[in-house]
Design a protein around this motif. Structure first.
Motif, PDB file in Angstrom:
ATOM      1  N   SER A  12       1.051  -1.178  -0.208  1.00  0.00           N
ATOM      2  CA  SER A  12      -0.062   0.122  -0.127  1.00  0.00           C
ATOM      3  C   SER A  12       0.839   1.210  -0.110  1.00  0.00           C
ATOM      4  CB  SER A  12      -1.000   0.082   1.282  1.00  0.00           C
ATOM      5  OG  SER A  12      -0.288  -0.017   2.479  1.00  0.00           O
ATOM      6  N   LYS A  13       1.914   1.171   0.691  1.00  0.00           N
ATOM      7  CA  LYS A  13       2.855   2.518   0.877  1.00  0.00           C
ATOM      8  C   LYS A  13       3.617   2.584  -0.712  1.00  0.00           C
ATOM      9  CE  LYS A  13       4.691   5.807   2.946  1.00  0.00           C
ATOM     10  NZ  LYS A  13       3.776   7.242   3.498  1.00  0.00           N
ATOM     11  N   LEU A  14       3.890   1.272  -1.330  1.00  0.00           N
ATOM     12  CA  LEU A  14       4.346   1.494  -2.523  1.00  0.00           C
ATOM     13  C   LEU A  14       3.522   2.058  -3.543  1.00  0.00           C
ATOM     14  CD1 LEU A  14       6.415  -1.984  -2.896  1.00  0.00           C
ATOM     15  CD2 LEU A  14       7.480   0.372  -2.504  1.00  0.00           C
ATOM     16  N   GLU A  15       2.407   2.007  -3.501  1.00  0.00           N
ATOM     17  CA  GLU A  15       1.338   2.399  -4.324  1.00  0.00           C
ATOM     18  C   GLU A  15       1.267   3.920  -3.946  1.00  0.00           C
ATOM     19  OE1 GLU A  15      -2.276   0.356  -3.649  1.00  0.00           O
ATOM     20  OE2 GLU A  15      -1.710  -1.655  -4.771  1.00  0.00           O
ATOM     21  N   GLU A  16       1.310   4.146  -2.850  1.00  0.00           N
ATOM     22  CA  GLU A  16       1.099   5.570  -2.585  1.00  0.00           C
ATOM     23  C   GLU A  16       2.149   6.321  -3.001  1.00  0.00           C
ATOM     24  OE1 GLU A  16       0.991   8.663   1.499  1.00  0.00           O
ATOM     25  OE2 GLU A  16       0.819   6.381   1.627  1.00  0.00           O
ATOM     26  N   LEU A  17       3.800   5.730  -2.823  1.00  0.00           N
ATOM     27  CA  LEU A  17       4.760   6.502  -3.300  1.00  0.00           C
ATOM     28  C   LEU A  17       4.702   6.515  -4.849  1.00  0.00           C
ATOM     29  CD1 LEU A  17       7.452   5.165  -0.886  1.00  0.00           C
ATOM     30  CD2 LEU A  17       6.258   7.398  -0.845  1.00  0.00           C
ATOM     31  N   TYR A  18       4.277   5.353  -5.485  1.00  0.00           N
ATOM     32  CA  TYR A  18       4.386   5.279  -7.133  1.00  0.00           C
ATOM     33  C   TYR A  18       3.254   6.618  -7.585  1.00  0.00           C
ATOM     34  CZ  TYR A  18       3.533   3.501 -11.703  1.00  0.00           C
ATOM     35  OH  TYR A  18       3.317   3.635 -13.095  1.00  0.00           O
ATOM     36  N   LEU A  19       2.235   6.778  -6.917  1.00  0.00           N
ATOM     37  CA  LEU A  19       1.488   7.884  -7.351  1.00  0.00           C
ATOM     38  C   LEU A  19       1.984   9.066  -7.381  1.00  0.00           C
ATOM     39  CD1 LEU A  19      -2.319   6.470  -6.230  1.00  0.00           C
ATOM     40  CD2 LEU A  19      -1.271   6.759  -8.580  1.00  0.00           C
ATOM     41  N   GLN A  20       2.792   9.289  -6.071  1.00  0.00           N
ATOM     42  CA  GLN A  20       3.377  10.391  -5.916  1.00  0.00           C
ATOM     43  C   GLN A  20       4.421  10.872  -6.799  1.00  0.00           C
ATOM     44  OE1 GLN A  20       5.476  10.636  -2.246  1.00  0.00           O
ATOM     45  NE2 GLN A  20       6.581  12.700  -2.572  1.00  0.00           N
ATOM     46  N   LEU A  21       5.460   9.876  -7.384  1.00  0.00           N
ATOM     47  CA  LEU A  21       6.400  10.056  -8.237  1.00  0.00           C
ATOM     48  C   LEU A  21       5.954  10.363  -9.376  1.00  0.00           C
ATOM     49  CD1 LEU A  21       9.245   9.916  -8.451  1.00  0.00           C
ATOM     50  CD2 LEU A  21       9.315   7.219  -8.695  1.00  0.00           C
ATOM     51  N   ILE A  22       4.790   9.610  -9.964  1.00  0.00           N
ATOM     52  CA  ILE A  22       4.577   9.799 -11.322  1.00  0.00           C
ATOM     53  C   ILE A  22       4.009  11.293 -11.388  1.00  0.00           C
ATOM     54  CG2 ILE A  22       4.165   7.503 -11.691  1.00  0.00           C
ATOM     55  CD1 ILE A  22       1.062   7.978 -11.491  1.00  0.00           C
ATOM     56  N   SER A  35       0.580  -3.802 -10.062  1.00  0.00           N
ATOM     57  CA  SER A  35      -0.568  -3.068 -10.883  1.00  0.00           C
ATOM     58  C   SER A  35      -0.125  -1.730 -11.115  1.00  0.00           C
ATOM     59  CB  SER A  35      -1.811  -3.112  -9.945  1.00  0.00           C
ATOM     60  OG  SER A  35      -1.302  -2.450  -8.642  1.00  0.00           O
ATOM     61  N   ILE A  36       0.992  -1.412 -11.891  1.00  0.00           N
ATOM     62  CA  ILE A  36       1.420  -0.230 -12.484  1.00  0.00           C
ATOM     63  C   ILE A  36       1.311   0.105 -13.879  1.00  0.00           C
ATOM     64  CG2 ILE A  36       2.914  -0.002 -10.312  1.00  0.00           C
ATOM     65  CD1 ILE A  36       5.101  -0.925 -12.304  1.00  0.00           C
ATOM     66  N   MET A  37       1.457   1.034 -14.260  1.00  0.00           N
ATOM     67  CA  MET A  37       1.198   1.420 -15.810  1.00  0.00           C
ATOM     68  C   MET A  37       2.624   0.913 -16.455  1.00  0.00           C
ATOM     69  SD  MET A  37       0.477   5.505 -15.785  1.00  0.00           S
ATOM     70  CE  MET A  37      -0.380   6.297 -14.321  1.00  0.00           C
ATOM     71  N   THR A  38       2.518   0.585 -17.739  1.00  0.00           N
ATOM     72  CA  THR A  38       3.582   0.391 -18.610  1.00  0.00           C
ATOM     73  C   THR A  38       4.296   1.474 -18.932  1.00  0.00           C
ATOM     74  OG1 THR A  38       2.297   0.608 -20.634  1.00  0.00           O
ATOM     75  CG2 THR A  38       2.155  -1.646 -19.827  1.00  0.00           C
ATOM     76  N   THR A  39       5.543   1.351 -19.303  1.00  0.00           N
ATOM     77  CA  THR A  39       6.437   2.350 -19.779  1.00  0.00           C
ATOM     78  C   THR A  39       5.745   3.216 -20.731  1.00  0.00           C
ATOM     79  OG1 THR A  39       8.418   0.961 -19.486  1.00  0.00           O
ATOM     80  CG2 THR A  39       8.904   3.160 -20.623  1.00  0.00           C
ATOM     81  N   ARG A  40       5.019   2.779 -21.835  1.00  0.00           N
ATOM     82  CA  ARG A  40       4.370   3.657 -22.677  1.00  0.00           C
ATOM     83  C   ARG A  40       3.427   4.364 -22.027  1.00  0.00           C
ATOM     84  NH1 ARG A  40       1.539   1.570 -28.412  1.00  0.00           N
ATOM     85  NH2 ARG A  40       1.019   3.698 -29.385  1.00  0.00           N
ATOM     86  N   TYR A  92       1.250   9.560 -20.139  1.00  0.00           N
ATOM     87  CA  TYR A  92       0.540  10.525 -18.925  1.00  0.00           C
ATOM     88  C   TYR A  92       1.361  11.681 -18.666  1.00  0.00           C
ATOM     89  CZ  TYR A  92      -0.057  11.874 -14.038  1.00  0.00           C
ATOM     90  OH  TYR A  92      -0.219  12.656 -12.887  1.00  0.00           O
ATOM     91  N   VAL A  93       2.877  11.549 -18.677  1.00  0.00           N
ATOM     92  CA  VAL A  93       3.679  12.615 -18.179  1.00  0.00           C
ATOM     93  C   VAL A  93       3.499  13.584 -19.440  1.00  0.00           C
ATOM     94  CG1 VAL A  93       5.938  13.290 -17.991  1.00  0.00           C
ATOM     95  CG2 VAL A  93       5.070  11.298 -16.822  1.00  0.00           C
ATOM     96  N   THR A  94       3.281  13.198 -20.711  1.00  0.00           N
ATOM     97  CA  THR A  94       3.516  14.164 -21.834  1.00  0.00           C
ATOM     98  C   THR A  94       2.020  14.813 -22.432  1.00  0.00           C
ATOM     99  OG1 THR A  94       3.580  12.338 -23.349  1.00  0.00           O
ATOM    100  CG2 THR A  94       5.709  13.337 -22.502  1.00  0.00           C
ATOM    101  N   ASP A  95       1.177  13.957 -21.870  1.00  0.00           N
ATOM    102  CA  ASP A  95      -0.294  14.323 -22.563  1.00  0.00           C
ATOM    103  C   ASP A  95      -0.667  15.917 -22.045  1.00  0.00           C
ATOM    104  OD1 ASP A  95      -2.753  14.445 -23.529  1.00  0.00           O
ATOM    105  OD2 ASP A  95      -3.247  12.289 -23.070  1.00  0.00           O
ATOM    106  N   ILE A  96      -0.967  16.511 -23.011  1.00  0.00           N
ATOM    107  CA  ILE A  96      -1.214  18.131 -22.629  1.00  0.00           C
ATOM    108  C   ILE A  96      -2.905  18.358 -22.462  1.00  0.00           C
ATOM    109  CG2 ILE A  96       0.648  19.068 -23.975  1.00  0.00           C
ATOM    110  CD1 ILE A  96      -1.308  19.620 -26.222  1.00  0.00           C
ATOM    111  N   ASN A  97      -3.439  17.274 -22.577  1.00  0.00           N
ATOM    112  CA  ASN A  97      -5.163  17.116 -22.706  1.00  0.00           C
ATOM    113  C   ASN A  97      -5.618  16.910 -21.045  1.00  0.00           C
ATOM    114  OD1 ASN A  97      -5.870  18.015 -25.107  1.00  0.00           O
ATOM    115  ND2 ASN A  97      -5.315  15.973 -25.770  1.00  0.00           N
ATOM    116  N   ILE A  98      -4.566  16.386 -20.215  1.00  0.00           N
ATOM    117  CA  ILE A  98      -4.792  16.000 -18.829  1.00  0.00           C
ATOM    118  C   ILE A  98      -4.556  17.231 -17.935  1.00  0.00           C
ATOM    119  CG2 ILE A  98      -4.195  14.778 -16.669  1.00  0.00           C
ATOM    120  CD1 ILE A  98      -2.941  12.741 -18.647  1.00  0.00           C
ATOM    121  N   PRO A 131      -7.865  12.920 -23.015  1.00  0.00           N
ATOM    122  CA  PRO A 131      -6.486  12.277 -22.777  1.00  0.00           C
ATOM    123  C   PRO A 131      -6.410  10.856 -23.526  1.00  0.00           C
ATOM    124  CG  PRO A 131      -7.068  12.724 -20.661  1.00  0.00           C
ATOM    125  CD  PRO A 131      -8.190  13.562 -21.607  1.00  0.00           C
ATOM    126  N   LEU A 132      -5.535  10.409 -24.160  1.00  0.00           N
ATOM    127  CA  LEU A 132      -5.547   9.009 -24.996  1.00  0.00           C
ATOM    128  C   LEU A 132      -5.548   7.940 -23.880  1.00  0.00           C
ATOM    129  CD1 LEU A 132      -2.690  10.069 -27.411  1.00  0.00           C
ATOM    130  CD2 LEU A 132      -5.028  10.064 -27.634  1.00  0.00           C
TER     131      LEU A 132
END
Length: 623
Positions: free
Chosen positions: A382-392, A459-464, A469-475, A553-554
């Motif tokens: 659960s803490k890893l999921e929280e840190l993953y969301l914070q990091l992205i 349960s994380i995103m793929t690299t693509r 998510y990082v580059t999409d300007i529609n978010i 967003p795509l």
């Protein structure tokens, strides 16, 4: 009386008697005649009269000047005259010593081309010195010649007699030149003692003569000794301790201590490929600082150039030839990046001060214990999921708002402190304009996905997906939470990637990332089914199938993110802009002018129509 006897004659032959001679009147007459006769011979000419007149006038003018000047007391006049005479005597003594010294040098040096200068300077001008008669000068010259002959006879008794320049063949059997062994040996001795740094004693006064082979050996030995001395001195200056502590770095730390910026420096907190981090105590208060000292020698980080040469902020400031100047620019780059991240709320150390290759930052940790790296921390799922969301989210803020890409984001450059992640080591971070910006971002996304997968979070995103998510300007801030929840639910329901998805992921990691639309051959060519070859549609701002401009967003169903405004926008059909030729434009302008002319004519006719007088029946005539 005899003169009177000779000249006292009236007729010339008649001799005067003694009585006549004793007559007083006759004596006066004879005296007057004598004076008249002498006046004929002593009367000056006209030139002499002019000269005498000029002399009288000059004496009169000099007398007037003397009257105007203040008279000098007698005591001072006597003292000045005595000082003047003493000075003249001293000057004569100095001139005599200089003459003797120069004469000896001429005798010893022969025909040497070296010009000798002495410290003798005349105390008076030549006009102030007393003049001598030519006879005195001739006598002195004879004395000098006699002295030269005596000195030459004394010098001939020495073992080595250096010839005085080139000697004529009439005096000697052969001509002696500067290549003579005695002259050359004396010249070598003088050069060795005066110009080459070898302690060999006073060889010139001891009349030591060095041959050319011996002189060359000594000269080469002196050159080698000087080279070894310089090399050893440079090595001592470049010598480092703990890979960073050289003489210049220690001097910078001493200056910081003297300026009360820090009052104590502790041990190493961490050591990396580019720098060492030390713990320090602030000069005022009990605050802790982290002192980062960059390595200037034996650096393991060899590819720094690709991170800085294309960065427009520092590309004209770094010097590849000088490692110390290059490290200074590298430290300034990290300081600027940290300040920008702090401006946009990204958790990172605060910059305190920078001096060349020493960067002082705030200390991240508890007390004197530094915060651990993310790779050294054991956390729950659960803490890893929280840190993953914070990091992205941090990665998206850095890319969209701070306009930076970390370039080396991994578990090594993330600190875990107070339940959150902190970004460090941002010297290699680049801006959007960097040619490899998107390549570095894709590598960061891959490193983050690999680490959390190894940590047990599947349960994380793929690299693509993370890259999109990082580059999409529609978010936006309004739909970001919905986007993340929808995407994370999809990832939770996905146990593993299908073979097709795994193949696309692999191709995405190795595909070329376009920087501009010009880099895509034909993104709108759908006839041959080439739309699947474009793996970075999010960068183009188009839909996933390249059918038009994207408004959502795509990789997400638009229905999940739709709003009334977005639904109206989605009903609009994207129409490609038609190209109008110049002939069509001229025809349209001509037609518009014609319509405007007709409208103007109709308006004029309507204005000229008015009502006339009424007839008997009450009808109005219209004109």
């Amino acid at each position: 009386f005899v003169l009177l006897l000779d000249m006292a004659s009236v007729d010339g032959d008649h001799k005067l008697s003694f009585k006549e001679l004793m007559d007083e009147e006759l004596a006066k007459k004879i005296q007057q005649g004598y004076e008249e006769e002498m006046a004929l011979y002593t009367e000056p000419s006209q030139e002499e009269k002019d000269f005498l007149l000029a002399l009288e006038l000059s004496q009169a003018s000099f007398a007037e000047e003397v009257k105007q000047e203040e008279p000098i007391p007698a005591a001072e006049s006597d003292q000045l005259s005595e000082d003047y005479l003493i000075a003249l005597q001293l000057q004569d003594a100095l001139n005599e010593e200089e003459r003797i010294h120069l004469h000896q040098l001429r005798q010893n040096n022969g025909i040497s081309t070296v010009q000798v200068t002495t410290g003798y300077e005349p105390l008076f001008e030549d006009s102030a010195l007393p003049t001598r008669d030519e006879s005195d000068e001739d006598e002195d010259y004879d004395d000098y010649e006699e002295y030269d002959r005596e000195y030459a006879s004394l010098q001939s008794n020495k073992v080595w007699n250096k010839p005085n320049g080139r000697v004529s063949a009439s005096d000697h059997k052969e001509i002696i030149t500067k290549h003579d062994s005695a002259i050359c040996g004396a010249h070598n001795t003088e050069i060795l003692e005066t110009q080459i740094g070898i302690e060999c004693g006073n060889m010139v006064d001891d009349n030591v003569s060095l041959s050319n082979p011996v002189f060359n050996e000594l000269n080469q030995h002196a050159a080698k000794a000087e080279t070894r001395r310089i090399r050893r001195h440079g090595k001592e200056d470049r010598e480092t301790r703990e890979s960073v502590m050289d003489s210049q770095t220690r001097l910078l730390l001493y200056k910081m201590l003297n300026s009360n910026l820090i009052k104590e420096i502790g041990g190493i907190v961490s050591s990396g490929k580019e720098a060492n981090v030390y713990r320090a105590t602030a000069g005022e208060g009990d605050a802790m600082y982290a002192v980062k000292i960059y390595k200037t020698t034996l650096n393991e980080f060899k590819n720094r150039e690709e991170y800085i040469k294309d960065d427009y902020r520092f590309r004209y400031r770094f010097n590849k030839q000088s490692s110390r100047k290059f490290i200074k620019v590298w430290a300034e780059k990290e300081m600027e990046n940290l300040k920008r991240l702090q401006k946009y709320g990204v958790p990172c150390p605060e910059v305190i001060n920078l001096r060349k290759n020493v960067l002082v930052m705030s200390f991240i940790g508890t007390g004197t214990t530094a915060a651990p790296q993310l790779r050294h921390v054991s956390l729950s799922i659960s803490k890893l999921e929280e840190l993953y969301l914070q990091l992205i989210k941090i990665m998206r803020i850095m890319f969209q708002e701070a306009k930076l890409v970390h370039g080396d984001l991994s578990e090594y450059n993330l600190l875990y402190h107070k339940g959150r992640l902190w970004i460090i080591d941002v010297a290699q971070a680049v801006e959007h304009e960097h040619p490899n910006c998107l390549t570095f971002l894709r590598r960061d996304c891959e490193n983050i996905s690999k680490y959390f997968t190894r940590a047990g979070l599947h349960s994380i995103m793929t690299t693509r997906e993370l890259f999109n998510y990082v580059t999409d300007i529609n978010i936006t801030y309004e739909n970001e939470d919905i986007y993340l929840n929808t995407l994370m639910e999809r990832c939770a329901n996905r146990t593993e990637l299908s073979p097709e998805e795994a193949q696309e992921e692999k191709v995405f990691l190795e595909s070329y990332i376009p920087r501009h639309l010009d880099h895509i051959p034909d993104p709108f060519d759908e006839k041959e089914g080439k739309t699947g070859e474009v793996y970075h549609q999010v960068l183009t701002g188009l839909n996933e199938d390249l059918s038009g401009v994207a408004v959502t967003p795509l990789s997400i169903d638009p229905a999940c993110l739709s709003t009334p405004e977005q639904e109206e926008e989605s009903e609009k059909v994207w129409v490609e802009k038609l190209v109008v030729t110049k002939a069509e434009q001229r025809a349209k302008r001509k037609q518009a002018k014609k319509l405007a002319k007709e409208e103007k004519q109709s308006q004029i006719l309507s204005e000229t129509t008015f009502s006339g007088p009424q007839d008997e029946l009450g009808n109005t005539e219209t004109i």
